[in-house]
Design an enzyme around this catalytic site. Sequence first.
Site, PDB file in Angstrom:
ATOM      1  N   CYS A   1       0.812  -1.217   0.000  1.00  0.00           N
ATOM      2  CA  CYS A   1       0.000   0.000   0.000  1.00  0.00           C
ATOM      3  C   CYS A   1       0.846   1.268   0.000  1.00  0.00           C
ATOM      4  O   CYS A   1       0.332   2.365  -0.196  1.00  0.00           O
ATOM      5  CB  CYS A   1      -0.947   0.002   1.192  1.00  0.00           C
ATOM      6  SG  CYS A   1      -2.048  -1.421   1.180  1.00  0.00           S
TER       7      CYS A   1
ATOM      8  N   ASN B   1     -10.251  -0.097   0.443  1.00  0.00           N
ATOM      9  CA  ASN B   1      -8.787  -0.020   0.380  1.00  0.00           C
ATOM     10  C   ASN B   1      -8.313  -0.674  -0.924  1.00  0.00           C
ATOM     11  O   ASN B   1      -8.395  -1.898  -1.057  1.00  0.00           O
ATOM     12  CB  ASN B   1      -8.213  -0.735   1.610  1.00  0.00           C
ATOM     13  CG  ASN B   1      -6.698  -0.790   1.616  1.00  0.00           C
ATOM     14  OD1 ASN B   1      -6.044  -0.566   0.598  1.00  0.00           O
ATOM     15  ND2 ASN B   1      -6.131  -1.120   2.761  1.00  0.00           N
TER      16      ASN B   1
ATOM     17  N   HIS C   1      -3.193   7.092   2.050  1.00  0.00           N
ATOM     18  CA  HIS C   1      -3.653   5.794   1.578  1.00  0.00           C
ATOM     19  C   HIS C   1      -5.010   5.527   2.230  1.00  0.00           C
ATOM     20  O   HIS C   1      -5.169   5.662   3.450  1.00  0.00           O
ATOM     21  CB  HIS C   1      -2.626   4.721   1.970  1.00  0.00           C
ATOM     22  CG  HIS C   1      -3.158   3.340   1.878  1.00  0.00           C
ATOM     23  ND1 HIS C   1      -3.786   2.870   0.748  1.00  0.00           N
ATOM     24  CD2 HIS C   1      -3.173   2.326   2.777  1.00  0.00           C
ATOM     25  CE1 HIS C   1      -4.154   1.617   0.961  1.00  0.00           C
ATOM     26  NE2 HIS C   1      -3.800   1.271   2.171  1.00  0.00           N
TER      27      HIS C   1
END
Length: 339
Positions: free
Chosen positions: A119, A291, A261
């Site tokens: 990520c 996500n 993020h």
Amino acid sequence: MGDARVQNFGIKITGSGSAVPATCLDNQVLTQLVETSDEWITTRTGIRQRRLASFDESLTTLATVASRQAIAASGITPGDLDLIVLTTSTPDDLFGTACQIQAQLGATKAVAFDMTAACSGFVFGMVTAAQFIRGGVYQNVLVIGADILSRWVDWQDRGTCILFGDGAGAVVMQKSETSDRLLGFELKSDGTQNHYLNLPYKGESQQLAADINVTKGTYQPITMNGKEVYRFAVLRVPEVIDKALFHANLSVEKIDWLLLHQANQRILDAVAQRLNIPDSKVISNLAQYGNTSAASIPLALDEAVRSGKIKPGDIIAASGFGAGLSWGAVIFQWGREKE
Ligand code: UT7
């Protein structure tokens, strides 16, 4: 190309693009798969729905759509690209997917490679691209963040399957002779905490001949200690943004947009609070997409640019964090000079 003489050019970030799959999975449908509720997911994460890649969609197709948009927005053509950096943990091919995207784009001059930092990938990718531009090696670089984590989610694990979605985003970074809009960065890794978030290869020993064994297996679904990853993010992300701001010689008040993020709305809120950044400056789209790993920052960036929220000259603090563990921040000014 490949000139090793040290020069110092500036960087401008001139175009963005994004793509998500058509299929939408909302929280209500998830309750048919695992014991959960829309209320639990919404209050604990802020996520309401996520997009999932279907059988006929691939990382290559999503990333190519996002890339075409970014290239068009920056006013160049695929043939102008010198480098394509694809940040992903979910390539279509373990040997790399960037070259397939290069072929789809017709970016014949560009060298293309994959890089993985989960990520944190997109932030790590931007910083990697910047080094090639600063040194005067390349002028036009495409940085893509794309992931199809739905391929690797355990759809029976309610602790993880509610979080993730698929998508792609991209930006074009270019050499500038007049200013430098990549203002500062800081990257970090801590492999001692690797076990908190994994997508591990597991195999079994297979004997080929006497005393000769190889391992055959495959990757296992994502496992995560959510509480520890949460704790890590809330502690480390403000720290790394502070460091990047220090390198940029900027105070936190100068930030126009906090672009984290998109992992969990509670993480976004806690980080903003620790940094003393008002909610009005926090970019969030995880209600729609969940996500999306390496895609989340460029996807949210592109939406905010296209909606007119982010304007040329705005200062953005972007931070990625996740498996590795890895985390990093980059401070940049959006757009080309004198727009
Ligand atoms: O890119 C980085 C990727 N990872 C992350 O960013 C993850 C960071 N962590 C998180 O976002 C949060 O830790 C989660 C959203 C994953 C979990 O939220 P939490 O507030 O930390 O919940 P928890 O794990 O402490 O679980 C609380 C309770 C537990 O039940 P008991 O033991 O209190 O009875 C869980 O079993 O909630 C239960 N639970 C659920 N209940 C309904 C866990 N998942 C679910 C679920 N639906 N989906």
